[in-house]
Enzyme design. Structure first.
Site, PDB file in Angstrom:
ATOM      1  N   CYS A   7     -36.138 -26.941  37.886  1.00 29.66           N
ATOM      2  CA  CYS A   7     -36.819 -28.197  38.226  1.00 29.66           C
ATOM      3  C   CYS A   7     -38.156 -28.319  37.512  1.00 29.66           C
ATOM      4  O   CYS A   7     -38.604 -29.426  37.197  1.00 29.66           O
ATOM      5  CB  CYS A   7     -37.017 -28.291  39.738  1.00 29.66           C
ATOM      6  SG  CYS A   7     -37.958 -26.927  40.460  1.00 29.66           S
TER       7      CYS A   7
ATOM      8  N   GLU B 116     -37.611 -30.603  47.997  1.00 36.99           N
ATOM      9  CA  GLU B 116     -38.125 -30.130  46.703  1.00 36.99           C
ATOM     10  C   GLU B 116     -37.094 -30.555  45.678  1.00 36.99           C
ATOM     11  O   GLU B 116     -35.982 -30.032  45.626  1.00 36.99           O
ATOM     12  CB  GLU B 116     -38.319 -28.615  46.736  1.00 36.99           C
ATOM     13  CG  GLU B 116     -39.284 -28.113  45.672  1.00 36.99           C
ATOM     14  CD  GLU B 116     -38.609 -27.909  44.333  1.00 36.99           C
ATOM     15  OE1 GLU B 116     -38.750 -28.812  43.469  1.00 36.99           O
ATOM     16  OE2 GLU B 116     -37.956 -26.889  44.151  1.00 36.99           O
ATOM     17  N   LEU B 117     -37.456 -31.542  44.851  1.00 38.16           N
ATOM     18  CA  LEU B 117     -36.471 -32.260  44.061  1.00 38.16           C
ATOM     19  C   LEU B 117     -36.666 -32.059  42.564  1.00 38.16           C
ATOM     20  O   LEU B 117     -37.138 -31.018  42.132  1.00 38.16           O
ATOM     21  CB  LEU B 117     -36.523 -33.743  44.446  1.00 38.16           C
ATOM     22  CG  LEU B 117     -36.441 -34.001  45.966  1.00 38.16           C
ATOM     23  CD1 LEU B 117     -36.561 -35.480  46.279  1.00 38.16           C
ATOM     24  CD2 LEU B 117     -35.176 -33.406  46.562  1.00 38.16           C
ATOM     25  N   GLY B 118     -36.284 -33.043  41.781  1.00 40.06           N
ATOM     26  CA  GLY B 118     -36.268 -32.897  40.335  1.00 40.06           C
ATOM     27  C   GLY B 118     -37.633 -33.044  39.696  1.00 40.06           C
ATOM     28  O   GLY B 118     -38.652 -33.227  40.359  1.00 40.06           O
TER      29      GLY B 118
ATOM     30  N   GLU C  18     -34.712 -36.688  33.418  1.00 37.77           N
ATOM     31  CA  GLU C  18     -34.594 -35.243  33.596  1.00 37.77           C
ATOM     32  C   GLU C  18     -33.267 -34.790  32.990  1.00 37.77           C
ATOM     33  O   GLU C  18     -32.200 -35.239  33.408  1.00 37.77           O
ATOM     34  CB  GLU C  18     -34.646 -34.858  35.073  1.00 37.77           C
ATOM     35  CG  GLU C  18     -34.538 -33.362  35.296  1.00 37.77           C
ATOM     36  CD  GLU C  18     -34.508 -32.971  36.765  1.00 37.77           C
ATOM     37  OE1 GLU C  18     -34.965 -31.864  37.096  1.00 37.77           O
ATOM     38  OE2 GLU C  18     -34.010 -33.786  37.577  1.00 37.77           O
ATOM     39  N   VAL C  19     -33.333 -33.893  32.018  1.00 39.83           N
ATOM     40  CA  VAL C  19     -32.126 -33.443  31.324  1.00 39.83           C
ATOM     41  C   VAL C  19     -31.468 -32.280  32.054  1.00 39.83           C
ATOM     42  O   VAL C  19     -30.252 -32.186  32.146  1.00 39.83           O
ATOM     43  CB  VAL C  19     -32.465 -33.032  29.874  1.00 39.83           C
ATOM     44  CG1 VAL C  19     -31.226 -32.519  29.152  1.00 39.83           C
ATOM     45  CG2 VAL C  19     -33.066 -34.206  29.119  1.00 39.83           C
ATOM     46  N   PHE C  20     -32.245 -31.364  32.563  1.00 42.60           N
ATOM     47  CA  PHE C  20     -31.768 -30.136  33.204  1.00 42.60           C
ATOM     48  C   PHE C  20     -30.912 -29.328  32.235  1.00 42.60           C
ATOM     49  O   PHE C  20     -29.842 -28.823  32.554  1.00 42.60           O
ATOM     50  CB  PHE C  20     -30.992 -30.441  34.491  1.00 42.60           C
ATOM     51  CG  PHE C  20     -31.312 -29.470  35.611  1.00 42.60           C
ATOM     52  CD1 PHE C  20     -32.567 -29.435  36.174  1.00 42.60           C
ATOM     53  CD2 PHE C  20     -30.352 -28.588  36.085  1.00 42.60           C
ATOM     54  CE1 PHE C  20     -32.876 -28.550  37.200  1.00 42.60           C
ATOM     55  CE2 PHE C  20     -30.640 -27.699  37.109  1.00 42.60           C
ATOM     56  CZ  PHE C  20     -31.909 -27.678  37.666  1.00 42.60           C
TER      57      PHE C  20
ATOM     58  N   GLY D 269     -32.947 -29.542  45.443  1.00 39.80           N
ATOM     59  CA  GLY D 269     -31.877 -30.057  44.605  1.00 39.80           C
ATOM     60  C   GLY D 269     -32.333 -31.283  43.842  1.00 39.80           C
ATOM     61  O   GLY D 269     -33.530 -31.522  43.661  1.00 39.80           O
ATOM     62  N   SER D 270     -31.387 -32.088  43.414  1.00 40.54           N
ATOM     63  CA  SER D 270     -31.692 -33.256  42.600  1.00 40.54           C
ATOM     64  C   SER D 270     -32.371 -34.336  43.423  1.00 40.54           C
ATOM     65  O   SER D 270     -32.225 -34.397  44.653  1.00 40.54           O
ATOM     66  CB  SER D 270     -30.411 -33.813  41.977  1.00 40.54           C
ATOM     67  OG  SER D 270     -29.606 -34.430  42.969  1.00 40.54           O
TER      68      SER D 270
END
Length: 486
Positions: free
Chosen positions: A286, A252-254, A380-382, A230-231
Site C-alpha cells: 500500500c 487501512e486502504l490503498g 494505484e497500480v499495485f 485492503g483496497s
C-alpha cells in the site's frame, strides 16, 4: 519441532482445535510455480456465526484475566515467531511470492508486534476527571469484546498480527479472516503460534474465506470492531456495512504515494531509494512509491539510472534462486498491472524499462514522458511500476503531490532537511519520510493514511492501539447515595 508440520489443514481453526469447515477445503498454490503446496479449510457464513458466538463467550473470562498473564501469552507468542521464523518465512516465500529478506522482515515485525502488545497489557487505561460534584469521576478504557480482523495477501503476517496481538493483549477475542491466497502464512501460522503460546480456548478463530465471509464478519452482532486492511474499493464497502450496524471500522486502504526528489538530492541515493520504493515485493504494498516527482534538472539522469537498475534486477522464483522480485500474486492482478502500463503507453508515456512479463513474473517497469492523466501515474497500480514526472519548482511539486485522492505515505529527498520539512507541511499524508522512500513500518509507530487511504492512524503505538481496540466508559463513585428532591 515444526510449527506447520502438515500439508493439510482440513478445518478452520477455532483456537481450541480444528473444526470441520462448512465451506469445505481448497488448495493453496505457489504463485511462482502454480503447484499445490497445501490444503486449507474454507469457511462460510455458518462458520462465522459459530466462531463469533464462541469468541464472545470466551472473551469475558479473558478480559477478567490479570494483565501479567495476558502479557506472558503475548511474550511467548513473540518468542515463537522468532523461534519458527525460518519455517514461517518459508511459507511467506512459497505461498506469498516474497523474497526471503522480505519474509524475514515479516517474521521479525510479527515478533515485535507481540512484544509491544505484551507491554500494552499493563498500559494505563484511564484518567481521573474533575467533577463539580462530590464524587470520584473516571474515564476508563474497556475491551470492546470481539474484534474482527480482515487481512490482505501482500504482507499477510504483519498486517494480521498488528491487529490480532494488541486486540488480544487488551482483553478482546479475535476472529481473523486472512486472504485465502495466503491462508497459511497469514492465518494458520498465527493461530498455531498463539495455540503454542498458551492462549486460552476460544479466543482466536481463523476463518479463511471469500468476500461473503468478510461480509458476515462485519454484520455479526457479536463483533464490535472491524480492523480491515485492503483496497480502497473494498474498504468503502466494509465501512458502509459497519456503519449500518453501528460499529467501528478501522480502515487501512490503498495509496499512490509520491517520492519527491528535489534539485539538491544525491542522485545515486535517490535512484536507489526510488527503485526500492517501487519494486520491493513487486510493488504489491500500500505504501509503494507509485509516483516519482523529480526536479527537471535531475529528471533525465534519474530516469536513465532508474531504468538501468530496473533492467538489471533479477526476477524469478524466490524459493529456488536469489532474485530481487518474485511473482505477482495471481493472473488477475498481473493483468490489471499490464493494462495500466499499456494504457499509459497508448496515452503517450514512454517505456524506459520493463513493461513485459512471463507467467506471473512482471519485469520492473519505468515510465517517462508522464502527465498527471497517465493511467499508471493517476491510479494505484499495485505492481512494480515507476512513473516519473518532472517539476520546475517547489510549488509545482506540492501541486503534483496533492493531485490524488490518497494520502498514505510521502517521501522527500533533499540535502536541506528544513526545506523538506516545510514542503511536507503542505502535502496531506498520514506518513512522511524525509530522505527516505515511502515504504516503512515499525510496531511502535502509529500507522494510517488520510483521504482514500483510510481512517487515520489506527495501528501501532500504545495510543493508537488502545483507541482502536477499547471503548471509553465514564464511571463515577460516591461514598453515599445522593439525596434528590423527589
Amino acid at each position: 519441532m515444526t510449527l506447520l508440520d502438515a500439508m493439510t489443514w482440513q478445518g478452520t481453526l477455532h483456537s481450541d482445535g480444528w473444526v470441520e469447515p462448512a465451506g469445505g477445503t481448497a488448495p493453496v498454490r505457489s504463485p511462482a510455480t502454480g503447484e499445490e503446496i497445501a490444503q486449507v479449510g474454507v469457511a462460510n457464513t455458518e462458520d462465522v456465526t459459530r466462531a463469533c458466538a464462541r469468541a464472545a463467550a470466551a472473551q469475558r473470562a479473558w478480559a477478567a484475566t490479570g494483565y501479567a498473564e495476558r502479557a506472558a501469552v503475548l511474550r511467548r507468542a513473540g518468542q515463537l515467531f522468532e523461534r519458527h521464523a525460518a519455517e514461517i518465512g518459508d511459507w511467506i516465500v512459497r505461498e506469498g511470492g516474497s523474497i526471503p529478506p522480505k519474509a524475514g522482515v515479516e517474521t521479525d515485525t510479527a515478533a515485535q508486534e507481540c512484544y509491544e502488545a505484551a507491554a500494552l497489557a499493563s498500559h494505563p487505561l484511564g484518567e481521573i476527571i474533575p467533577s463539580a460534584q462530590p464524587r470520584l469521576s473516571l474515564a476508563r478504557r474497556l475491551p470492546v469484546g470481539v474484534v474482527g480482523v480482515i487481512a490482505p495477501f501482500n504482507f499477510p503476517l504483519i498486517l494480521a498480527t498488528r491487529s490480532v496481538a494488541p486486540a488480544l493483549a487488551l482483553g478482546n477475542a479475535v476472529v481473523l479472516k486472512p486472504d485465502p491466497r495466503t491462508a497459511v502464512c497469514g492465518g494458520i501460522s498465527i493461530a498455531r503460534v498463539f495455540e503454542e503460546a498458551g492462549l486460552p480456548d476460544g479466543l482466536l478463530h481463523v476463518l479463511p474465506g471469500g468476500a461473503e465471509v468478510g461480509e458476515a464478519l462485519v454484520a455479526d452482532p457479536n463483533v464490535r470492531v472491524i480492523s480491515f486492511t485492503g483496497s480502497t474499493a473494498a474498504g468503502r464497502k466494509v465501512g458502509e456495512a459497519a456503519a449500518r450496524h453501528l460499529k467501528r471500522a478501522h480502515l487501512e486502504l490503498g495509496g499512490n504515494s509520491a517520492l519527491i526528489v528535489l534539485d539538491d538530492a544525491d542522485l545515486d541515493l535517490a535512484v536507489s531509494a526510488g527503485a526500492w520504493g517501487s519494486f520491493l515485493h513487486q510493488g504489491q504494498i500500500c505504501m509503494t512509491t507509485g509516483r516519482h516527482l523529480v526536479h527537471e534538472s535531475l529528471s533525465e539522469r534519474y530516469v536513465e539510472r532508474l531504468a538501468e537498475k530496473a533492467n538489471h534486477l533479477p526476477v524469478g522464483d524466490p524459493a529456488k534462486e536469489q532474485v530481487a522480485l518474485g511473482p505477482i500474486i495471481d493472473e488477475h492482478q498481473r493483468d490489471k498491472i499490464h493494462a495500466l502500463v499499456t494504457a499509459s503507453v497508448d496515452a503517450g508515456a514512454r517505456l524506459a524499462a520493463g513493461g513485459t512479463y512471463e507467467g506471473l513474473f512482471y519485469r520492473p517497469t519505468v515510465l517517462t514522458d508522464v502527465t498527471p492523466a497517465t493511467p499508471a501515474y493517476a491510479q494505484e497500480v499495485f505492481g512494480p511500476v515507476a512513473p516519473v514526472i518532472t517539476f520546475t519548482d517547489q510549488d509545482e511539486a506540492v501541486e503534483l503531490a496533492r493531485q490524488t485522492e490518497y494520502g498514505l505515505s510521502l517521501g522527500i529527498l533533499s540535502r536541506d532537511v528544513m526545506k523538506a520539512l516545510a514542503l511536507a507541511d503542505r502535502i496531506p499524508s498520514g506518513i512522511v519520510h524525509i530522505n527516505d522512500q515511502t515504504v516503512s513500518d515499525e510496531a511502535v509507530a502509529p500507522f494510517g493514511g488520510v483521504g482514500a487511504s483510510g481512517t487515520g492512524s489506527r495501528f501501532g503505538g500504545s495510543a493508537a492501539n488502545v483507541d482502536a481496540f477499547t471503548e471509553t466508559q465514564w464511571l463515577t463513585v460516591r461514598g453515599t447515595i445522593t439525596r434528590y428532591p423527589f
